[in-house]
Design a protein around this motif. Structure first.
Motif, short mmCIF file in Angstrom:
data_model
loop_
_atom_site.label_atom_id
_atom_site.label_comp_id
_atom_site.label_asym_id
_atom_site.label_seq_id
_atom_site.Cartn_x
_atom_site.Cartn_y
_atom_site.Cartn_z
N TYR A 102 -6.45 3.39 12.27
CA TYR A 102 -6.96 4.23 11.50
C TYR A 102 -6.78 5.00 10.97
N ALA A 103 -7.63 5.74 10.06
CA ALA A 103 -7.36 6.52 9.11
C ALA A 103 -7.97 7.71 9.06
N SER A 141 -14.51 6.24 0.68
CA SER A 141 -14.61 6.87 0.02
C SER A 141 -13.30 6.67 -1.42
N ALA A 142 -11.89 7.41 0.06
CA ALA A 142 -10.55 7.62 -0.70
C ALA A 142 -10.04 6.47 -0.17
N LEU A 143 -9.78 5.55 0.54
CA LEU A 143 -9.10 4.54 1.08
C LEU A 143 -9.56 3.10 -0.65
N THR A 144 -11.62 3.63 -0.54
CA THR A 144 -11.82 1.72 -1.65
C THR A 144 -10.93 2.04 -2.61
N HIS A 169 -1.96 2.33 1.58
CA HIS A 169 -1.75 3.41 2.20
C HIS A 169 -2.65 4.81 2.33
N PHE A 170 -2.11 4.55 3.65
CA PHE A 170 -3.04 5.98 4.86
C PHE A 170 -2.12 6.76 5.40
N MET A 222 0.87 5.88 7.14
CA MET A 222 1.46 4.98 7.18
C MET A 222 0.92 3.37 6.57
N ARG A 223 0.54 1.98 6.30
CA ARG A 223 0.59 1.26 5.57
C ARG A 223 0.16 0.11 6.20
#
Length: 237
Positions: free
Chosen positions: A162-163, A168-171, A127-128, A135-136
């Motif tokens: 695009y996020a 580092s916030a997504l991993t 999720h981002f 979005m996901r």
């Protein structure tokens, strides 16, 4: 499994409850509601359920409308609609309902619901935010993530997303399939075509150098992942 049944007809409710006990067992926690407003109020008061069964034609608020409100309160809630008509099937699809059951509900239909839930739970998502839009993306089609100016490019099998967040916030939302190959680049190991001691080749033909100080660890992790995948497939035969 916490299950809510929103059905105003006593006989239909008993039929659904009997099927739930047969499919999910007596240990399933089930609550019954006769109208949509009541189940919404319960959710607003903090009473949440994993799965909701909504009769489409409820007194007052329609089941479709109640389900929309539940999704606003709890986006992860799973919805099943029960009805005598397919009139609202399109709306049900837009809410990503697990199933749309025709009355009278039989245990076989509920077993299919349970099967669909198991398949759905196997799928994992990242999720981002992309700008202001939530979005996901299904991790199974996410090939790799690349940091770009404190934001992140998400390369999928269907194109690029695009996020707005840094890599580092997504991993933390990624699973064991994903491996940091080099600074600012995380790759889905299912997308690696070939792994060498100093680089790997991705399915789209891109050649990526491995982080110099981590080459041994990267290769080892990839080999372990491939070996585990082979073992799991062999066990499934």
């Amino acid at each position: 499994m916490r299950i809510a049944v929103c059905e105003d007809d006593d006989l239909e409710r008993k039929i659904i409850l009997s099927g739930i006990r047969e499919v999910w067992g007596e240990e399933s926690i089930t609550a019954c509601f006769g109208e949509g407003e009541a189940v919404i109020q319960a959710a607003e008061n903090g009473e949440r359920f994993d799965l909701y069964f909504f009769d489409v034609y409820l007194p007052g608020m329609l089941g479709i409308e109640a389900a929309e409100e539940i999704k606003k309160i709890d986006p992860d809630a799973e919805i099943v609609f029960v009805t005598m008509s397919r009139e609202f099937a399109v709306e049900a699809f837009s809410l990503r309902a697990v199933h749309y059951l025709m009355k009278p509900v039989e245990a076989g239909q509920l077993r299919e619901v349970a099967c669909r839930l198991r398949q759905k739970q196997k799928r994992k998502y990242l999720h981002f935010k992309s700008g202001r839009q939530e979005m996901r993306v299904d991790l199974s089609i996410l090939c790799y993530l690349q940091s770009r100016h404190n934001k992140t490019d998400l390369i999928t099998r269907n194109g690029m997303l695009y996020a707005s967040s840094p890599l580092s916030a997504l991993t933390p939302e990624l699973d064991e399939r994903f491996l940091t190959i080099s600074r600012g680049l995380v790759v889905n190991m299912d997308y690696i075509k070939d792994m060498q001691t100093s680089f790997c080749l991705l399915e789209d033909g891109r050649k990526v150098l491995l982080s110099r100080g981590m080459r041994g660890e990267i290769v080892r992790r990839y080999q372990d992942y491939v070996f585990n995948q082979i073992e799991e497939k062999g066990a499934g035969k």
